[in-house]
Scaffold this active site. Structure first.
Site, PDB file in Angstrom:
ATOM      1  N   GLY A 133      -9.406  -3.058  -7.639  1.00  0.00           N
ATOM      2  CA  GLY A 133      -7.987  -3.033  -7.589  1.00  0.00           C
ATOM      3  C   GLY A 133      -7.088  -2.581  -8.794  1.00  0.00           C
ATOM      4  O   GLY A 133      -5.937  -2.655  -8.589  1.00  0.00           O
ATOM      5  N   CYS A 178      -4.542   2.790  -6.492  1.00  0.00           N
ATOM      6  CA  CYS A 178      -5.044   1.818  -5.695  1.00  0.00           C
ATOM      7  C   CYS A 178      -4.180   0.817  -5.094  1.00  0.00           C
ATOM      8  O   CYS A 178      -3.541   0.018  -5.945  1.00  0.00           O
ATOM      9  CB  CYS A 178      -6.400   1.177  -6.436  1.00  0.00           C
ATOM     10  SG  CYS A 178      -7.007  -0.239  -5.740  1.00  0.00           S
TER      11      CYS A 178
END
Ligand SMILES: NC(=O)C1=CN([C@@H]2O[C@H](COP(=O)(O)OP(=O)(O)OC[C@H]3O[C@@H](n4cnc5c(N)ncnc54)[C@H](OP(=O)(O)O)[C@@H]3O)[C@@H](O)[C@H]2O)C=CC1
Ligand SMILES: Nc1nc2c(ncn2[C@@H]2O[C@H](COP(=O)(O)O)[C@@H](O)[C@H]2O)c(=O)[nH]1
Ligand SMILES: [K+]
Length: 485
Positions: A304, A309
């Site tokens: 993450g 992302c």
């Protein structure tokens, strides 16, 4: 690494922490050795992320010449992977690859090619590849784009011979006010030398394999015929295999790692070298241990943090990157494995902090997208700023490319599960438009960081680094102010 004061009971990311200086006996930043301890053979701790918009052949050869390594994405066809590895291995380890054109080509060809490399000058060659002139972007813009290169090129050439002493070439370039010299070997162009390139070759050592060729990594996913993909990458000459998926702590990854490890071990004798395996991504010590036990030499850490992302926003899953690296590195080290800190790096300080947390190398994607060397086309926005388009490897755009062999229904269904941005603009920094400019700035910062900690190498740094936790205003105080306040 030690915490200055108590370690807080919550997880931290790069912006949450700072390093305090310690008494040091390292008197020069040039005394710092940044060779990575992770067995990949790089001389600086940087890895270019396996992303289609970032890692291609020009990126790979350029960073390897300065000691880093790029990983080719798993999405490219096998033949393209083989050709790219062979191309990078064929590149000179000191001379930069020239942009070449012929005198009878239109200058529009120069304009299309010039943005692909940092030296901003094309070498005009004859049919035997001998250099006969130079042509710059400015010369090409001053005429009609159908004018030929021969009409505008500079014929006055300062060439050097292969093997000439580099510092004398530097002096000669300075005396003549030339930025670039074609290098000639057996009357043919072997590459180019620039003053900056010569300086860099005194500061960096290229990342070379056992045959003295530039190193490059290849990523393979966990789907499809993992065995044949791993074998193909190994036979192509990959120097590290990266087994990569969003959720690395899953059974399918453990199975894939078993297969990759087996094929690597089987052909190790034939290749005469043991190619390390990196696998990820994970963010917990359990994840790191499971991958190390399944055969990974390097654990890729980060869920993450990546700039492309959306995983954390979509799923709530991930972990602040500094703590993730710290905990995974500790677990990996116990099992003799290393860690690559993957994602979320935006400043040199982030690289230094990842190394303090125990990473052997740091993987960078989006920051390097906005450079001459990334594979994308150079675009200009309404204000004249140069940019490249980038996208995440779990975006609908990448998923649709990766699943081309499947039926339309399957492809459309997969694209529903996107966890990345399909289009972003990564602007070239006018002060640092090339990936080597960014590497210079990162390595200058990291070397300096090491001397503040009194560390001569990566192992010493991770032992000696003194890390404190800061507030958001503490972080903000450290930012330079480009205008008054
Ligand atoms: N570091 C990060 O935070 C992330 C990185 N990425 C990057 O994107 C690229 C593509 O990765 P990826 O999306 O894994 O694609 P892959 O093509 O590697 O496929 C992943 C496989 O894992 C299965 N899977 C099970 N759970 C998950 C999950 N939660 N997320 C994704 N797949 C899952 C998928 O099946 P099914 O599709 O049927 O569910 C599929 O078979 C890689 O380069 C990866 O590093 C992607 C996301 C996060
Ligand atoms: N969740 C997603 N993560 C992605 C995607 N594409 C790449 N990545 C990850 O990011 C790093 C690079 O981080 P950066 O901040 O330097 O850009 C890369 O190595 C992957 O792990 C995506 O589409 N979704
Ligand atoms: K993010």
């Amino acid at each position: 690494m030690k915490f200055l004061g108590d370690r807080p009971p919550y997880d931290l990311t790069y912006n949450d922490v700072f390093m305090a200086p310690s008494r040091s006996s390292v008197s020069s930043r040039l005394d710092v050795d940044l060779t990575t301890p992770d067995g990949v053979g790089t001389t600086i701790p940087l890895v270019v992320a396996n992303m289609t918009a970032i890692s291609g052949r020009r990126m790979a050869e350029t960073v390897a010449r300065r000691g880093a390594i790029a990983v080719l994405p798993q999405d490219i066809p096998e033949r393209a992977m083989r050709e790219t590895v062979a191309y990078v291995k064929s590149r000179h380890t000191v001379y930069e690859t020239a942009v070449t054109v012929h005198a009878d080509e239109p200058v529009s060809n120069v304009l299309a090619l010039i943005g692909k490399r940092a030296h901003r000058t094309a070498v005009v060659i004859d049919d035997q590849r001998a250099p006969i002139g130079l042509v710059t972007e400015r010369q090409s813009r001053q005429v009609d784009r159908f004018a030929t290169v021969g009409e505008v090129m500079t014929r006055e050439l300062f060439t050097v011979k292969d093997g000439d002493d580099l510092s004398s070439v530097f002096d000669a370039l300075t005396d003549h006010h030339f930025e670039l010299a074609p290098v000639v070997q057996d009357d043919a162009l072997a590459g180019v030398l620039t003053r900056q390139g010569i300086l860099r070759s005194t500061i960096y050592q290229p990342a070379l394999d056992g045959k003295g060729q530039l190193r490059i990594g290849v990523a393979i996913g966990i789907n499809g015929d993992v065995r044949s993909k791993a074998a193909a990458a190994l036979y192509a000459g990959a120097d590290v295999l990266v087994v990569d998926t969003a959720h690395g702590h899953q059974d399918k990854m453990i199975d894939a790692l078993g297969v990759v490890r087996a094929v690597r071990d089987e052909i190790e004798g034939e290749l005469g070298t043991r190619v390390p395996i990196a696998a990820g991504n994970v963010v917990t010590p359990d994840g790191a241990r499971d991958l190390a036990t399944a055969g990974a030499d390097i654990i890729k850490v980060g869920v993450g943090p990546g700039a492309m992302c959306t995983t954390r926003m979509m799923t709530g899953v991930g972990r602040p990157q500094f703590t993730a690296v710290l905990e995974c590195a500790s677990a990996a080290t116990d099992l003799g494995a290393s860690v690559w800190a993957d994602g979320g790096v935006k400043y040199p300080r982030d690289v230094a902090l990842a190394l303090a947390a125990g990473a052997g190398s740091v993987m960078i994607g989006s920051w390097f997208a906005g450079t001459w060397e990334s594979p994308g086309d150079l675009n200009t926005d309404a204000d004249g700023r140069l940019f490249k388009e980038s996208f995440g490897m779990a975006s609908a755009r990448a998923v649709s490319g990766r699943t081309q062999a499947r039926g339309a229904f399957d492809r459309a269904r997969s694209a529903l599960f996107e966890e990345g941005i399909s289009s972003s603009r990564m602007f070239l920094d006018p002060a640092r438009p090339g990936v080597e400019d960014l590497i210079d700035s990162i390595i200058a910062g990291v070397r300096s960081s090491f001397t503040y900690a009194g560390a001569r190498n990566i192992e010493e740094f991770r032992e000696r680094a003194l890390v404190g936790v800061q507030s958001a205003s503490g972080y903000d105080e450290g930012r330079p102010r480009e205008t008054s306040w």
